[in-house]
Design a protein around this motif. Structure first.
Motif, PDB file in Angstrom:
ATOM      1  N   ILE A   1     -61.245   4.469   3.573  1.00 24.14           N
ATOM      2  CA  ILE A   1     -60.962   5.768   3.054  1.00 24.14           C
ATOM      3  C   ILE A   1     -61.207   5.884   1.695  1.00 24.14           C
ATOM      4  O   ILE A   1     -62.073   6.661   1.029  1.00 24.14           O
ATOM      5  CB  ILE A   1     -59.265   6.010   3.025  1.00 24.14           C
ATOM      6  N   ILE A   2     -61.580   4.479   0.927  1.00 22.87           N
ATOM      7  CA  ILE A   2     -61.850   4.432  -0.390  1.00 22.87           C
ATOM      8  C   ILE A   2     -63.381   4.572  -0.649  1.00 22.87           C
ATOM      9  O   ILE A   2     -63.917   5.398  -1.330  1.00 22.87           O
ATOM     10  CB  ILE A   2     -61.477   2.835  -1.008  1.00 22.87           C
ATOM     11  N   LEU A   3     -64.136   4.016   0.460  1.00 26.07           N
ATOM     12  CA  LEU A   3     -65.750   4.147   0.599  1.00 26.07           C
ATOM     13  C   LEU A   3     -65.939   5.568   0.613  1.00 26.07           C
ATOM     14  O   LEU A   3     -66.759   6.235  -0.072  1.00 26.07           O
ATOM     15  CB  LEU A   3     -66.233   3.277   1.790  1.00 26.07           C
ATOM     16  N   PHE A   4     -65.377   6.474   1.673  1.00 23.40           N
ATOM     17  CA  PHE A   4     -65.481   7.837   1.590  1.00 23.40           C
ATOM     18  C   PHE A   4     -65.189   8.600   0.440  1.00 23.40           C
ATOM     19  O   PHE A   4     -66.128   9.524   0.016  1.00 23.40           O
ATOM     20  CB  PHE A   4     -64.908   8.421   2.845  1.00 23.40           C
ATOM     21  N   THR A   5     -63.908   8.203  -0.013  1.00 23.18           N
ATOM     22  CA  THR A   5     -63.628   9.027  -1.477  1.00 23.18           C
ATOM     23  C   THR A   5     -64.636   8.787  -2.560  1.00 23.18           C
ATOM     24  O   THR A   5     -65.138   9.513  -3.289  1.00 23.18           O
ATOM     25  CB  THR A   5     -62.127   8.475  -2.035  1.00 23.18           C
ATOM     26  N   ILE A   6     -65.253   7.453  -2.702  1.00 19.58           N
ATOM     27  CA  ILE A   6     -66.285   7.093  -3.760  1.00 19.58           C
ATOM     28  C   ILE A   6     -67.305   8.053  -3.366  1.00 19.58           C
ATOM     29  O   ILE A   6     -67.960   8.423  -4.440  1.00 19.58           O
ATOM     30  CB  ILE A   6     -66.377   5.602  -3.726  1.00 19.58           C
ATOM     31  N   ILE A   7     -67.773   8.002  -2.336  1.00 18.07           N
ATOM     32  CA  ILE A   7     -69.082   8.653  -1.830  1.00 18.07           C
ATOM     33  C   ILE A   7     -68.837   9.951  -2.027  1.00 18.07           C
ATOM     34  O   ILE A   7     -69.954  10.840  -2.636  1.00 18.07           O
ATOM     35  CB  ILE A   7     -69.507   8.434  -0.518  1.00 18.07           C
ATOM     36  N   ALA A   8     -67.431  10.847  -1.714  1.00 19.95           N
ATOM     37  CA  ALA A   8     -67.593  12.116  -1.958  1.00 19.95           C
ATOM     38  C   ALA A   8     -67.691  12.339  -3.447  1.00 19.95           C
ATOM     39  O   ALA A   8     -68.164  13.305  -3.793  1.00 19.95           O
ATOM     40  CB  ALA A   8     -66.147  12.487  -1.328  1.00 19.95           C
ATOM     41  N   PHE A   9     -66.930  11.664  -4.410  1.00 20.42           N
ATOM     42  CA  PHE A   9     -66.862  11.885  -5.826  1.00 20.42           C
ATOM     43  C   PHE A   9     -68.177  11.593  -6.160  1.00 20.42           C
ATOM     44  O   PHE A   9     -68.645  12.516  -7.401  1.00 20.42           O
ATOM     45  CB  PHE A   9     -65.678  11.044  -6.515  1.00 20.42           C
ATOM     46  N   LYS A  10     -69.019  10.819  -6.016  1.00 19.32           N
ATOM     47  CA  LYS A  10     -70.231  10.471  -6.580  1.00 19.32           C
ATOM     48  C   LYS A  10     -71.405  11.725  -6.231  1.00 19.32           C
ATOM     49  O   LYS A  10     -72.185  11.854  -7.043  1.00 19.32           O
ATOM     50  CB  LYS A  10     -70.892   9.061  -5.964  1.00 19.32           C
ATOM     51  N   SER A  11     -71.098  12.247  -5.041  1.00 13.55           N
ATOM     52  CA  SER A  11     -72.109  13.351  -4.402  1.00 13.55           C
ATOM     53  C   SER A  11     -71.284  14.542  -5.004  1.00 13.55           C
ATOM     54  O   SER A  11     -72.343  15.595  -4.957  1.00 13.55           O
ATOM     55  CB  SER A  11     -72.384  13.300  -2.926  1.00 13.55           C
ATOM     56  N   SER A  12     -70.228  14.737  -5.542  1.00 15.59           N
ATOM     57  CA  SER A  12     -69.606  16.509  -5.603  1.00 15.59           C
ATOM     58  C   SER A  12     -70.226  16.911  -6.552  1.00 15.59           C
ATOM     59  O   SER A  12     -70.468  18.261  -6.776  1.00 15.59           O
ATOM     60  CB  SER A  12     -68.232  15.919  -6.237  1.00 15.59           C
ATOM     61  N   SER A  13     -71.026  16.168  -7.741  1.00 17.70           N
ATOM     62  CA  SER A  13     -71.611  16.848  -8.756  1.00 17.70           C
ATOM     63  C   SER A  13     -72.896  17.692  -8.459  1.00 17.70           C
ATOM     64  O   SER A  13     -73.533  18.688  -9.065  1.00 17.70           O
ATOM     65  CB  SER A  13     -72.450  15.908  -9.768  1.00 17.70           C
ATOM     66  N   SER A  14     -73.393  17.562  -7.027  1.00 17.24           N
ATOM     67  CA  SER A  14     -74.526  18.223  -6.478  1.00 17.24           C
ATOM     68  C   SER A  14     -73.856  19.495  -5.753  1.00 17.24           C
ATOM     69  O   SER A  14     -75.063  20.239  -5.531  1.00 17.24           O
ATOM     70  CB  SER A  14     -75.442  17.165  -5.395  1.00 17.24           C
ATOM     71  N   PHE A  15     -72.931  19.574  -5.537  1.00 19.20           N
ATOM     72  CA  PHE A  15     -72.301  20.543  -4.628  1.00 19.20           C
ATOM     73  C   PHE A  15     -71.025  21.569  -5.043  1.00 19.20           C
ATOM     74  O   PHE A  15     -70.818  22.535  -4.746  1.00 19.20           O
ATOM     75  CB  PHE A  15     -72.274  20.419  -3.139  1.00 19.20           C
ATOM     76  N   VAL A  16     -70.337  20.887  -6.092  1.00 16.51           N
ATOM     77  CA  VAL A  16     -69.239  21.410  -6.656  1.00 16.51           C
ATOM     78  C   VAL A  16     -69.664  22.147  -8.123  1.00 16.51           C
ATOM     79  O   VAL A  16     -70.157  21.272  -9.004  1.00 16.51           O
ATOM     80  CB  VAL A  16     -68.228  20.378  -6.943  1.00 16.51           C
ATOM     81  N   TYR A  17     -69.258  23.446  -8.137  1.00 12.76           N
ATOM     82  CA  TYR A  17     -69.386  23.861  -9.245  1.00 12.76           C
ATOM     83  C   TYR A  17     -68.130  24.494  -9.981  1.00 12.76           C
ATOM     84  O   TYR A  17     -67.083  24.861  -9.561  1.00 12.76           O
ATOM     85  CB  TYR A  17     -70.080  25.384  -8.913  1.00 12.76           C
ATOM     86  N   TYR A  18     -68.098  23.886 -11.347  1.00 14.26           N
ATOM     87  CA  TYR A  18     -66.810  23.946 -12.266  1.00 14.26           C
ATOM     88  C   TYR A  18     -67.330  25.184 -13.184  1.00 14.26           C
ATOM     89  O   TYR A  18     -68.181  24.896 -14.074  1.00 14.26           O
ATOM     90  CB  TYR A  18     -66.405  22.925 -12.701  1.00 14.26           C
ATOM     91  N   GLU A  19     -66.606  26.328 -13.205  1.00 18.24           N
ATOM     92  CA  GLU A  19     -66.852  27.332 -14.030  1.00 18.24           C
ATOM     93  C   GLU A  19     -67.036  27.175 -15.616  1.00 18.24           C
ATOM     94  O   GLU A  19     -67.882  27.448 -16.257  1.00 18.24           O
ATOM     95  CB  GLU A  19     -65.969  28.527 -13.906  1.00 18.24           C
ATOM     96  N   ASN A  20     -66.032  26.166 -16.010  1.00 12.65           N
ATOM     97  CA  ASN A  20     -65.922  25.875 -17.344  1.00 12.65           C
ATOM     98  C   ASN A  20     -67.126  25.039 -17.791  1.00 12.65           C
ATOM     99  O   ASN A  20     -67.585  25.183 -19.114  1.00 12.65           O
ATOM    100  CB  ASN A  20     -64.701  25.072 -17.646  1.00 12.65           C
ATOM    101  N   GLU A  21     -67.864  24.296 -17.010  1.00 10.06           N
ATOM    102  CA  GLU A  21     -68.990  23.545 -17.136  1.00 10.06           C
ATOM    103  C   GLU A  21     -70.267  24.534 -17.644  1.00 10.06           C
ATOM    104  O   GLU A  21     -71.079  23.869 -18.381  1.00 10.06           O
ATOM    105  CB  GLU A  21     -69.594  22.768 -15.972  1.00 10.06           C
ATOM    106  N   SER A  22     -70.227  25.586 -17.158  1.00  9.26           N
ATOM    107  CA  SER A  22     -71.295  26.488 -17.533  1.00  9.26           C
ATOM    108  C   SER A  22     -71.228  27.283 -18.705  1.00  9.26           C
ATOM    109  O   SER A  22     -72.188  27.901 -19.412  1.00  9.26           O
ATOM    110  CB  SER A  22     -71.431  27.533 -16.390  1.00  9.26           C
ATOM    111  N   LYS A  23     -69.960  27.118 -19.490  1.00 10.97           N
ATOM    112  CA  LYS A  23     -69.750  28.164 -20.835  1.00 10.97           C
ATOM    113  C   LYS A  23     -70.370  27.063 -21.898  1.00 10.97           C
ATOM    114  O   LYS A  23     -69.978  26.005 -22.011  1.00 10.97           O
ATOM    115  CB  LYS A  23     -68.459  28.228 -20.837  1.00 10.97           C
TER     116      LYS A  23
END
Length: 259
Positions: free
Chosen positions: A237-259
Motif C-alpha cells: 500500500i505504501i509503495l502504491f501511495t508513493i508512486i501515485a503521489f510522485k506521479s500526480s504532478s503530471s495529471f492532477v491540476y490544482y486551480e490555485n497553482e495557475s494563478k
C-alpha cells in the motif's frame, strides 16, 4: 518475526515467516496476484462508473435527489448483508444472474466456482457500492465554476471537448483522492471473499491478501505468520501511495497553482 499461536509465548524465528511466505506458501503468490488484479480492475471501473453516474445526476431536474439517494443506498447497507444477497444472485441453478443469461439464450455460468469468473464476480460486487464514488464526484462537478463552461460554449467547444478539456482537468484533485482511497480499500478487501467463496478458491483465485491474513491468524492459529503478511500488505500500500503521489504532478491540476 515470531511464531505465535495467539495464546502461548511468542518464539523468535527471525526471517523464517518471510522465507516460508515467498518460497513455500502455495497461497501467497496467487493471492498477491489476485489482490493486484482485483485492485487494477475494480478501481478504474468504479471511478468510471461513479463519474458517469455523477454526470447523469448533476442536473437540476424534478426528483433528482430521489435518484441520488437510490444510487447511494447500497453504500449504507451492511457489507455482510450485501455480500449475502449477492451469494443468492450468483447461485448456479436459481440465481438471478444465471436466470438473466437463460432469458437471453446464453449458457449459465459457475460464477463462484470457476477460477475464470470468481474474481470478476467480486469485482461486480465492488461496483455495487459505486454510490460512494458518485457522491464525491458529484461534489467535485458542482465545484467547477459555471463561467468556465460558458466560456467554452462561447468558443464553440463541443460537449465532448468540454468534458475532456474542462471538466476532467478541473476535477482531477477529486479523481486523485478517489484513486488513492479506492486502491487502499481494494487492497484491504476481506468480507466479499470470506462470504462468497469462503476458502479463497477456486485455485486461490479469490485468496485476497487481507482474507489470507485472517485465515492464517484466526483459523490457522499462526499469528506470527499473519503479522508478517500484514507487513507485506502495508509495504504494498505504501509503495502504491508513493508512486501515485510522485506521479500526480503530471495529471492532477490544482486551480490555485495557475494563478
Amino acid at each position: 518475526m515470531t511464531k505465535w499461536s495467539g495464546f502461548d509465548t511468542p518464539t523468535y524465528v527471525g526471517l523464517q515467516n518471510y522465507k516460508y511466505m515467498f518460497t513455500m506458501d502455495p497461497t501467497f503468490w496467487p493471492g498477491l496476484k489476485a489482490t493486484i488484479l482485483y485492485a487494477l480492475i475494480s478501481v478504474p471501473l468504479g471511478l468510471a462508473l461513479g463519474l458517469g453516474l455523477a454526470m447523469l445526476l448533476n442536473r437540476n431536474l424534478p426528483g433528482i435527489k430521489i435518484f441520488r439517494t437510490l444510487f447511494y443506498l447500497p453504500v449504507v447497507l451492511p457489507i455482510v448483508a450485501t455480500s449475502t444477497l449477492w451469494l443468492f444472485v450468483y447461485e448456479p441453478q436459481f440465481g438471478l444472474a444465471n436466470n438473466v443469461l437463460k432469458a437471453l439464450g446464453l449458457k449459465p455460468v459457475e460464477w463462484l466456482t470457476d477460477s475464470h469468473t470468481a474474481l470478476l464476480s467480486l469485482v461486480v460486487l465492488a461496483l455495487w457500492g459505486v454510490g460512494s464514488n458518485m457522491i464525491i464526484f458529484l461534489g467535485g462537478l458542482q465545484s467547477v465554476p459555471t463561467d468556465v463552461y460558458e466560456a467554452a460554449e462561447i468558443d464553440g467547444a463541443s460537449k465532448f471537448r468540454i468534458f475532456f478539456n474542462v471538466t476532467i482537468p478541473l476535477i482531477t484533485p477529486t479523481l486523485f483522492l478517489q484513486l488513492i482511497t479506492g486502491m487502499i480499500g481494494s487492497f484491504q478487501t476481506f468480507v466479499q471473499p470470506a462470504i462468497l467463496t469462503k476458502d479463497g478458491g477456486p485455485d486461490f483465485s479469490t485468496m485476497l491478501l487481507n482474507f489470507s491474513i485472517y485465515k492464517n491468524a484466526f483459523q490457522g492459529q499462526d499469528f506470527g505468520y499473519a503479522i508478517a503478511q500484514v507487513w507485506v500488505l502495508f509495504v504494498l500500500i505504501i509503495l502504491f501511495t508513493i508512486i501515485a503521489f510522485k506521479s500526480s504532478s503530471s495529471f492532477v491540476y490544482y486551480e490555485n497553482e495557475s494563478k
